[in-house]
Motif scaffolding. Structure first.
Motif, PDB file in Angstrom:
ATOM      1  N   MET A   1       1.019  -0.898   0.189  1.00  0.00           N
ATOM      2  CA  MET A   1      -0.096   0.280  -0.411  1.00  0.00           C
ATOM      3  C   MET A   1       1.117   1.052  -0.034  1.00  0.00           C
ATOM      4  O   MET A   1       1.610   1.287   0.324  1.00  0.00           O
ATOM      5  N   ALA A   2       0.811   2.226  -0.737  1.00  0.00           N
ATOM      6  CA  ALA A   2       1.094   3.426  -0.649  1.00  0.00           C
ATOM      7  C   ALA A   2       0.824   4.109   0.778  1.00  0.00           C
ATOM      8  O   ALA A   2       0.213   4.005   1.608  1.00  0.00           O
ATOM      9  N   SER A   3       1.980   4.708   1.015  1.00  0.00           N
ATOM     10  CA  SER A   3       2.143   5.946   2.225  1.00  0.00           C
ATOM     11  C   SER A   3       2.172   7.083   1.890  1.00  0.00           C
ATOM     12  O   SER A   3       2.971   7.362   0.392  1.00  0.00           O
ATOM     13  N   SER A   4       1.941   8.706   2.599  1.00  0.00           N
ATOM     14  CA  SER A   4       2.313   9.656   2.130  1.00  0.00           C
ATOM     15  C   SER A   4       2.953  10.608   2.768  1.00  0.00           C
ATOM     16  O   SER A   4       3.357  10.422   4.105  1.00  0.00           O
ATOM     17  N   SER A   5       3.823  11.325   2.462  1.00  0.00           N
ATOM     18  CA  SER A   5       4.913  12.230   2.824  1.00  0.00           C
ATOM     19  C   SER A   5       3.490  13.439   3.577  1.00  0.00           C
ATOM     20  O   SER A   5       4.714  13.654   4.637  1.00  0.00           O
ATOM     21  N   LEU A   6       2.853  13.222   3.534  1.00  0.00           N
ATOM     22  CA  LEU A   6       1.387  14.717   3.794  1.00  0.00           C
ATOM     23  C   LEU A   6       1.786  14.371   5.565  1.00  0.00           C
ATOM     24  O   LEU A   6       0.936  14.763   6.287  1.00  0.00           O
ATOM     25  N   ILE A 437     -14.538   3.689  10.291  1.00  0.00           N
ATOM     26  CA  ILE A 437     -14.769   1.892  10.156  1.00  0.00           C
ATOM     27  C   ILE A 437     -13.644   1.600   8.739  1.00  0.00           C
ATOM     28  O   ILE A 437     -13.133   1.969   8.254  1.00  0.00           O
ATOM     29  N   CYS A 438     -13.500  -0.085   8.733  1.00  0.00           N
ATOM     30  CA  CYS A 438     -13.431  -0.286   8.079  1.00  0.00           C
ATOM     31  C   CYS A 438     -13.306  -0.913   6.687  1.00  0.00           C
ATOM     32  O   CYS A 438     -14.216  -0.240   6.615  1.00  0.00           O
ATOM     33  N   PRO A 439     -12.649  -1.203   5.497  1.00  0.00           N
ATOM     34  CA  PRO A 439     -12.843  -1.461   4.231  1.00  0.00           C
ATOM     35  C   PRO A 439     -13.672  -2.067   4.125  1.00  0.00           C
ATOM     36  O   PRO A 439     -15.223  -2.243   2.854  1.00  0.00           O
ATOM     37  N   HIS A 440     -14.766  -2.984   4.416  1.00  0.00           N
ATOM     38  CA  HIS A 440     -15.090  -4.622   4.865  1.00  0.00           C
ATOM     39  C   HIS A 440     -16.366  -3.388   5.218  1.00  0.00           C
ATOM     40  O   HIS A 440     -17.608  -3.926   4.451  1.00  0.00           O
ATOM     41  N   THR A 441     -16.634  -2.321   5.992  1.00  0.00           N
ATOM     42  CA  THR A 441     -17.506  -2.000   6.400  1.00  0.00           C
ATOM     43  C   THR A 441     -18.545  -1.034   4.946  1.00  0.00           C
ATOM     44  O   THR A 441     -19.138  -0.988   5.292  1.00  0.00           O
ATOM     45  N   SER A 477      -4.672   2.352   4.196  1.00  0.00           N
ATOM     46  CA  SER A 477      -5.881   2.058   2.565  1.00  0.00           C
ATOM     47  C   SER A 477      -6.556   3.736   3.046  1.00  0.00           C
ATOM     48  O   SER A 477      -6.561   3.912   1.800  1.00  0.00           O
ATOM     49  N   LYS A 478      -6.241   4.274   4.169  1.00  0.00           N
ATOM     50  CA  LYS A 478      -7.161   5.288   4.168  1.00  0.00           C
ATOM     51  C   LYS A 478      -5.672   6.611   3.889  1.00  0.00           C
ATOM     52  O   LYS A 478      -6.086   7.536   3.790  1.00  0.00           O
ATOM     53  N   ILE A 479      -5.231   6.236   3.861  1.00  0.00           N
ATOM     54  CA  ILE A 479      -3.684   7.586   3.681  1.00  0.00           C
ATOM     55  C   ILE A 479      -3.393   7.485   2.568  1.00  0.00           C
ATOM     56  O   ILE A 479      -3.731   8.699   1.925  1.00  0.00           O
ATOM     57  N   ALA A 480      -3.582   5.870   2.147  1.00  0.00           N
ATOM     58  CA  ALA A 480      -3.933   6.003   0.591  1.00  0.00           C
ATOM     59  C   ALA A 480      -4.539   6.753   0.058  1.00  0.00           C
ATOM     60  O   ALA A 480      -4.255   8.078  -1.564  1.00  0.00           O
ATOM     61  N   TYR A 481      -6.135   6.905  -0.208  1.00  0.00           N
ATOM     62  CA  TYR A 481      -6.748   7.159  -0.413  1.00  0.00           C
ATOM     63  C   TYR A 481      -7.128   9.002  -0.126  1.00  0.00           C
ATOM     64  O   TYR A 481      -7.200   9.958  -0.886  1.00  0.00           O
TER      65      TYR A 481
END
Ligand SMILES: Cc1ncc(COP(=O)(O)O)c(C=O)c1O
Ligand SMILES: N[C@@H](CCOP(=O)(O)O)C(=O)O
Length: 522
Positions: A1-6, A437-441, A477-481
C-alpha cells in the motif's frame, strides 16, 4: 500500500490496564434440574447482591457457585450441516476433534432445543438482559452471557474470555439522514473489540473448548489457522491468554501491517506464505489433518456458536424488537450463517416472532457468492480473488458457501457487491460523519446505498450494518485515499492535511479561507 509524505509516521501508545470491579448476577441464575423437572417456566432469575470473598478471584467465585448449583441438562453436539434429521444418525460429541461429516460436508453445532424450550422467550430475554454490563465470570462476556446457547456443557473454569462482545450499536444519525434519507440506520461495531474484529466472538469459544480438550489430555499441541489478518489476531491473543501455542498461515504482503503485528506480538508461530488466502486455507487443512494442530478457521463450526451471539445482541439492544435488514460483509462466509443462526434461534425459542432480511456484501474483486446469487443459485464456481482494499475478504473459494446460501435463502436475503472506488468512497463518507470504519464495512455500506437507491430498502426501514473490524487496522488504505495516491481512483472525498508555513499570517490566511467556505447558512 502507498504511504504519503503528507502524513506523519504512526506512533504507538500504551493502554492502561483494565481493573475489573465485582458485582451481582451469579451462576444461580442458571436454570437447575429441579425447575426442569416440573416443566413449568421458572420465575425471572433473581439478580443477587453479594460480595466476593476477599481472597477469591472471579473464577474462584464462579467455581463456588457452579459446585453449588446442579447441572442444568442442556447439551449440544456436531451433526452434518443441513442434513435431514430423520435420515442421519451421524453426530459427534463436541469433545471429538472433527471438522467434516462422513460425506465430507460441513458440520453444524446442534443444541438440544427441547431442553432449551422448557423455558419460554420471556425467561431467556430476562436472563440475558440480567447479565449485561457485569463482571461475573463468565457472563460479563457478550458471548458467555448466552452460555446455555453456545457451549452449555463447558465448565466455566475452562473458559478463556476477554469479556468480548457487548459492542456498541451506533445510531448513524448523520450518515443516514444526509446521504440516505434514513432515520433508523445503525452500525453494529463488532470491531470495537479485544483484537479489533468480530473474530473474538468465535475465538473465545474455540480456544475455550481447546483448553478443555487439553485438560482432558486430548492430542492438541497447538491451534492453527489460515488468515487474512483478523482470525490470526484473535487466535493468537486468546491462545496467548490461555498459554496454548498458536500457528498462523498468512498470505505474504496481502494483509495490513497492523494485522501482521498482532500475532507477532502475541507470540504466535507466524508463517508468511507466497500464496493467497485460499492457498493458505488449503495448506492449513492438509496440515491439521496430519499434525496435532486444532483447526481454528470457521470451517470449524464451534466458531460460529460465538459469532451468532452478535445477532442475539442486536435484538437485545433493540429491546427485542426485530430490525428489517441486517447487512454483513462476506468473505469465507461463516459470519452470514452465524447471524442467521442467532436470529433463527431467537425466533424458535420465542424471544422474537420473526427474523430480519439478510444482505451479504462482497467486494467486486472477490465476489464468488455474488456471482452465484446472480446466476440464480445455479452451480457454484470458486474464483481467483483479485486484490482489494477490503483485504480481509479477498477470498475466492469460501469454505462456508453452503452455509451462506442456506442463510440467504431462508431469510429472503440479497447479495450485493462494491467496486474498489465505491467501497473506499463509502468508507470515507462514513468517516466524515464521525465513524472510523474498515474497508469491509465500506463494502456493506455500499450495498446499503445501492439497495436504498433502488428502493429495496425504504427510508424508515430499521437497518443494521455490521462493522466487522476496527478502522485503525486499515490506516494504510485510508492514508492512500486521503493522499489521492490510488491509481485510477478520483478519491473524491479526500481530505489531506494542508502544509502551512509556521507564521501567524500564513495560518490566519488559510483559516479565514476555510471558515468562509464553512460559514453556517442561517
Ligand atoms: C474484517 C472482516 N470482515 C468481514 C469478514 C468476512 O467474514 P466471513 O469470512 O465470515 O464471511 C472477515 C473475514 O473473512 C473480516 O476479517
Ligand atoms: N477474514 C478472515 C478469513 C478467514 O475466515 P475464517 O472466519 O474462516 O477464519 C481472517 O481474518 O482471517
Amino acid at each position: 500500500m502507498a504511504s504519503s509524505s503528507l502524513f506523519q509516521p504512526p506512533s504507538f501508545s500504551v493502554r492502561s490496564k483494565h481493573k475489573p470491579h465485582f458485582s451481582p448476577v451469579t451462576a444461580s441464575t442458571v436454570p437447575s434440574d429441579s425447575s426442569l423437572a416440573n416443566n413449568s417456566p421458572p420465575p425471572p432469575p433473581p439478580v443477587l447482591k453479594h460480595r466476593r470473598l476477599a481472597d477469591e478471584n472471579i473464577r474462584d467465585e464462579a467455581r463456588r457457585h457452579s459446585s453449588a448449583s446442579p447441572h442444568h441438562g442442556f447439551s449440544a453436539k456436531y451433526v452434518p450441516f443441513n442434513a435431514d434429521p430423520s435420515s442421519t444418525a451421524e453426530s459427534y460429541s463436541l469433545d471429538e476433534i472433527v471438522y467434516r461429516s462422513q460425506s465430507g460436508g460441513l458440520l453444524d453445532v446442534q443444541h438440544d432445543m427441547d431442553a432449551l424450550k422448557n423455558y419460554d422467550g420471556h425467561y431467556w430475554r430476562t436472563l440475558f438482559d440480567s447479565r449485561v454490563g457485569k463482571t461475573t465470570w463468565p457472563y460479563g462476556s457478550g458471548v458467555w452471557s448466552k452460555k446455555e446457547w453456545v457451549l452449555p456443557e463447558i465448565d466455566s473454569d475452562d473458559i478463556i474470555s476477554a469479556f468480548e462482545g457487548n459492542s456498541n450499536l451506533f445510531w448513524a444519525e448523520r450518515f443516514g439522514k444526509q446521504f440516505l434519507g434514513m432515520n433508523d440506520l445503525w452500525v453494529k461495531h463488532c470491531g470495537n473489540s479485544h483484537t479489533g474484529s468480530f473474530k473474538d466472538l468465535g475465538m473465545t469459544v474455540l480456544v475455550s473448548q481447546v483448553n478443555r480438550l487439553r485438560k482432558m489430555n486430548r492430542p492438541v499441541f497447538g491451534v492453527g489457522c489460515a488468515s487474512t489478518g483478523d482470525t490470526s489476531a484473535a487466535l493468537s491473543a486468546y491462545c496467548a491468554a490461555a498459554g496454548i501455542p498458536s500457528i498462523v498461515f498468512l498470505p505474504a504482503n496481502r494483509i495490513s501491517i497492523a494485522q501482521l503485528v498482532q500475532p507477532i506480538a502475541n507470540g504466535a508461530f507466524v508463517l508468511s506464505l507466497d500464496t493467497d488466502f485460499d492457498g493458505c486455507m488449503q495448506l492449513i487443512r492438509e496440515v491439521t489433518s496430519e499434525l496435532p494442530i486444532y483447526l481454528a478457521n470457521s470451517l470449524n463450526s464451534l466458531r460460529l456458536e460465538g459469532q451468532k451471539t452478535a445477532a442475539i445482541e442486536i435484538l437485545q439492544q433493540f429491546d427485542w424488537e426485530v430490525p428489517d435488514w441486517v447487512i454483513v460483509p462476506g468473505g469465507n462466509l461463516g459470519n452470514i450463517y452465524a447471524f442467521y443462526k442467532g436470529f433463527h434461534m431467537c425466533k424458535e425459542l420465542g424471544l422474537v416472532d420473526r427474523i430480519p432480511r439478510l444482505v451479504c456484501a462482497q467486494a467486486a474483486n472477490a465476489n464468488p457468492l455474488y456471482l452465484h446469487y446472480k446466476s440464480g443459485w445455479t452451480e457454484f464456481k470458486s474464483i481467483k480473488a483479485n486484490t482489494t482494499f477490503a483485504s480481509a475478504i479477498q477470498i475466492g473459494d469460501p469454505v462456508s458457501i453452503d452455509r451462506a446460501v442456506y442463510a440467504l435463502k431462508n431469510s429472503n436475503g440479497i447479495v450485493e457487491e462494491a467496486t474498489e472506488e465505491e467501497l473506499m468512497d463509502s468508507m470515507a463518507q462514513a468517516d466524515s460523519t464521525g465513524m472510523f470504519i474498515c474497508p469491509h464495512t465500506g463494502v456493506a455500506l455500499t450495498a446499503l446505498i445501492k439497495l436504498r437507491n433502488s428502493g429495496v430498502i425504504g427510508p424508515t426501514d430499521r437497518t443494521v450494518v455490521v462493522s466487522t473490524a476496527h478502522g485503525l487496522k486499515f490506516t494504510q488504505s485510508k492514508i492512500a485515499y486521503h493522499s489521492k495516491e490510488i491509481a485510477d481512483m478520483a478519491c473524491r472525498l479526500a481530505n489531506p492535511p494542508v502544509h502551512v508555513k509556521a507564521d501567524y499570517g500564513s495560518v490566519m490566511d488559510v483559516l479565514k479561507k476555510y471558515l468562509l467556505s464553512r460559514a453556517p447558512k442561517y
